[in-house]
Scaffold this active site. Structure first.
Site, PDB file in Angstrom:
ATOM      1  N   LYS A 210      43.226  67.824  54.259  1.00 34.92           N
ATOM      2  CA  LYS A 210      42.719  68.060  55.616  1.00 34.92           C
ATOM      3  C   LYS A 210      41.317  68.686  55.628  1.00 34.92           C
ATOM      4  CE  LYS A 210      44.443  67.470  58.995  1.00 34.92           C
ATOM      5  NZ  LYS A 210      45.343  68.367  59.720  1.00 34.92           N
TER       6      LYS A 210
ATOM      7  N   SER B 116      43.706  72.954  55.357  1.00 35.56           N
ATOM      8  CA  SER B 116      45.090  73.247  55.718  1.00 35.56           C
ATOM      9  C   SER B 116      45.756  74.033  54.596  1.00 35.56           C
ATOM     10  CB  SER B 116      45.854  71.939  55.962  1.00 35.56           C
ATOM     11  OG  SER B 116      47.246  72.166  55.978  1.00 35.56           O
TER      12      SER B 116
ATOM     13  N   HIS C 127      36.236  56.758  80.962  1.00 41.88           N
ATOM     14  CA  HIS C 127      37.703  56.855  80.876  1.00 41.88           C
ATOM     15  C   HIS C 127      38.179  56.861  79.426  1.00 41.88           C
ATOM     16  CE1 HIS C 127      37.689  55.967  85.197  1.00 41.88           C
ATOM     17  NE2 HIS C 127      36.874  54.961  84.914  1.00 41.88           N
TER      18      HIS C 127
ATOM     19  N   GLU D 213      37.438  73.456  67.920  1.00 42.98           N
ATOM     20  CA  GLU D 213      38.719  73.743  68.552  1.00 42.98           C
ATOM     21  C   GLU D 213      38.765  75.171  69.105  1.00 42.98           C
ATOM     22  OE1 GLU D 213      41.761  72.850  65.744  1.00 42.98           O
ATOM     23  OE2 GLU D 213      41.355  70.697  65.747  1.00 42.98           O
TER      24      GLU D 213
END
Length: 477
Positions: A289, A283, A162, A296
């Site tokens: 970043k 970024s 979970h 992704e």
């Protein structure tokens, strides 16, 4: 009546006028479909030998056809030959070229076959070839996971259910869980291939051929196990394409699960993993970043592959036998899935192979969230306490720790006795990461000795899958 220059097609004798521009635009194969040319030529070579056996071609004609088809194949693969805008599909393209170069001998090649069995054969050959390439790419990703696992047999980390801390595991075990899923994906490809190794050549339009009556010989030449049992099914069935799309979809889902974990592991909240600079992006506005874009992008493409499967199943639903032009949609879905995975799998393998794991941070977090609580319950159960009671006692211990703001590693013998007299100091020696992990020593467990055995078995299994992928007897491109 002679067909006008630039409007060559494989049909039209009974028509009084040329096709409308709108029909030609809709009917022409998409450019990506012409990638099937090498497989169409492989089928045409087998068909030419069948025509020789039937007496349609003589020995000289057969040799000229085979030689020219090999030249055409080489020119196409090297980019020196391409279809014209007037070629309706790959079959029209290749027949036009062969007829232009060989005259009547090239035109004889159409005897005894149909675009229906050609189209079915081309895609089947393509998928059987690409299944091996796909398997090799998946195995490369598994090799990367195994290599990482071998360096983290004693790297203790949190195991989750979970998405909540559950029990400690070795990080190798977590990595191998993904490798096991990918192993099943390759196994599905092997199982798919067993059902798909049937040649549709000789089925012609739907009823079979009156000229090519030895399809078993063509099937053997093309690396199939046998011809299709039923000529109608041979040209009408696309369940093998749908099944291939399912395997790719399942693989994409498994890739998305690994991707999601990498995204979590590389976050500042987890800090488990750092990606190599070559496999991360930055970024355009935030200089600090470092983004896991490979993971992704791979995660996002899973939805696309699932959509391809759903789309083809909707196309096939209630489609009457035998061939219908609707079936040309099979190629869009198959090509897109294969092209997508051809990009994502090597990128994922490189990302996993080069990522750096922060072993100290893994270990620091591993006992947090009372992940060693099950050790207390198991210790009580092994001493005769009914597990329902052991569960309650352990829950009370966790509650006491929460109230004091401490972890289980901070528990004292006095606290244990105060919770329940059946708890005493002996349990403390089991409240370590090493003890908890080593205790899970059953087959498939996270104990390092079992994980080593798992790696050894997986390596043997991957070797078998690699042999299948590299020992294909059919045409490749």
């Amino acid at each position: 009546m002679k067909v006008a220059e630039g409007t060559e097609r494989l049909w039209g004798g009974r028509f009084r006028s040329a096709p409308a521009a709108e029909l030609k635009a809709l009917s022409r194969s998409e450019e990506s479909f012409f990638r099937l040319a090498p497989y169409d030529l492989a089928g045409s070579k087998a068909h030419a030998r069948e025509l020789r056996r039937a007496g349609v071609l003589n020995g000289g004609e057969l040799e000229r056809l085979l030689d020219e088809m090999e030249r055409v194949r080489a020119e196409f693969v090297e980019g020196r030959l391409a279809p014209s805008p007037h070629d309706e599909d790959v079959h029209t393209f290749l027949e036009r070229v062969l007829t232009e170069r060989l005259g009547a001998t090239g035109a004889k090649l159409r005897a005894g076959r149909s675009r229906n069995d050609q189209a079915a054969n081309d895609l089947r050959l393509f998928l059987r070839d690409k299944a091996r390439k796909l398997a090799r790419d998946v195995i490369a990703l598994q090799d990367a996971l195994v290599a990482q696992a071998q360096t983290h047999l004693r790297s203790y980390s949190t195991g989750f259910t979970h998405l909540q801390p559950a029990q400690p595991v070795v990080f190798a075990h977590q990595l191998l869980a993904h490798a096991q899923a990918f192993y099943r994906d390759v196994d599905r490809l092997i199982d798919w291939d067993r059902r798909s190794a049937r040649s549709p050549l000789g089925a012609a339009a739907l009823a079979g051929s009156a000229i090519c009556v030895n399809p078993a010989l063509s099937a053997e030449e093309l690396g199939y196990d046998a011809p299709c049992e039923n000529s109608i099914d041979a040209v009408a069935a696309r369940d093998h394409v749908a099944e291939f799309l399912f395997v790719m979809s399942m693989l994409a889902v498994d890739l998305s699960r690994l991707s999601e974990e990498v995204i979590l592991w590389t976050s500042r909240q987890f800090r488990w993993v750092e990606l190599d600079d070559g496999y991360a992006t930055g970024s355009s506005i935030m200089p600090q970043k470092k983004n896991p874009d490979i993971a992704e992008l791979t995660r996002g493409k899973a939805g696309r592959l699932i959509g391809n499967l759903g789309g083809l199943l909707a196309t096939l639903k209630s489609l009457p036998l035998a061939y219908n032009r609707d079936l040309s949609e099979d190629k869009n879905a198959a090509f897109d899935g294969i092209d997508t995975l051809a990009l994502t799998l090597p990128a994922m393998a490189g990302m996993i192979r080069t990522m750096r794991v922060d072993v100290d941070e893994l270990r620091r977090q591993a006992p947090l969230g009372f992940t060693l609580a099950t050790e207390v319950a198991d210790w009580l159960a092994l001493r005769g306490v009914p597990f329902s009671e052991a569960h309650e006692i352990t829950g009370a211990l966790v509650r006491a720790c929460e109230e004091r703001g401490i972890e289980l590693s901070d528990v004292t013998a006095e606290m244990l006795v105060a919770i329940d007299p059946r708890l005493h100091a002996d349990v403390l020696q089991h409240l370590t990461l090493e003890a908890a992990v080593d205790a899970r020593s059953g087959f498939g467990g996270t104990a390092p000795a079992r994980v080593v055995e798992q790696i050894d078995r997986l390596k043997l299994a991957l070797a078998r899958q690699s042999a299948w992928a590299n020992e294909y007897g059919g045409p490749t491109c």
